[in-house]
Design a protein around this motif. Structure first.
Motif, PDB file in Angstrom:
ATOM      1  N   VAL A  16      43.498  43.820  43.110  1.00 36.21           N
ATOM      2  CA  VAL A  16      44.277  42.957  43.494  1.00 36.21           C
ATOM      3  C   VAL A  16      43.910  41.611  42.580  1.00 36.21           C
ATOM      4  N   THR A  50      49.410  43.895  43.178  1.00 35.14           N
ATOM      5  CA  THR A  50      49.206  42.728  44.350  1.00 35.14           C
ATOM      6  C   THR A  50      48.358  41.459  43.873  1.00 35.14           C
ATOM      7  N   GLY A  71      45.636  45.742  48.893  1.00 32.96           N
ATOM      8  CA  GLY A  71      45.813  46.172  47.630  1.00 32.96           C
ATOM      9  C   GLY A  71      45.897  47.803  47.837  1.00 32.96           C
TER      10      GLY A  71
END
Length: 81
Positions: free
Chosen positions: A31, A8, A26
């Motif tokens: 992330v 992500t 996430g």
């Protein structure tokens, strides 16, 4: 080109707008935060960070064990401690 080490990603602008939404997006995983489409840092949930640190400590201990594996044994009496 820097590899993206997360499933992500988000922009710094989105992170500024709603940091908790970024972390929640996430699903417990890191992330990647991008600036001009390049990762500049990773937002890592506390639980994931703790797991990473624990794994690093385990690896460090394993290296110490391997290093000392062939050392001469020293006999110690419990009363000496």
């Amino acid at each position: 080109m820097n590899p993206l080490l997360a499933d992500t990603s988000t922009s710094i602008s989105e992170l500024k707008k709603n940091p908790m939404a970024v972390i929640e997006g996430g699903d417990g995983f890191p992330v990647a935060v991008l600036n001009r489409n390049k990762p500049v840092f990773y937002c890592v949930p506390a639980e994931a960070y703790e797991a990473i640190i624990e794994k690093l400590e385990d690896m460090e201990l394993a290296a110490i064990i391997a290093e000392r594996e062939n050392d001469k044994e020293v006999e110690v009496r419990l009363s000496d401690l």
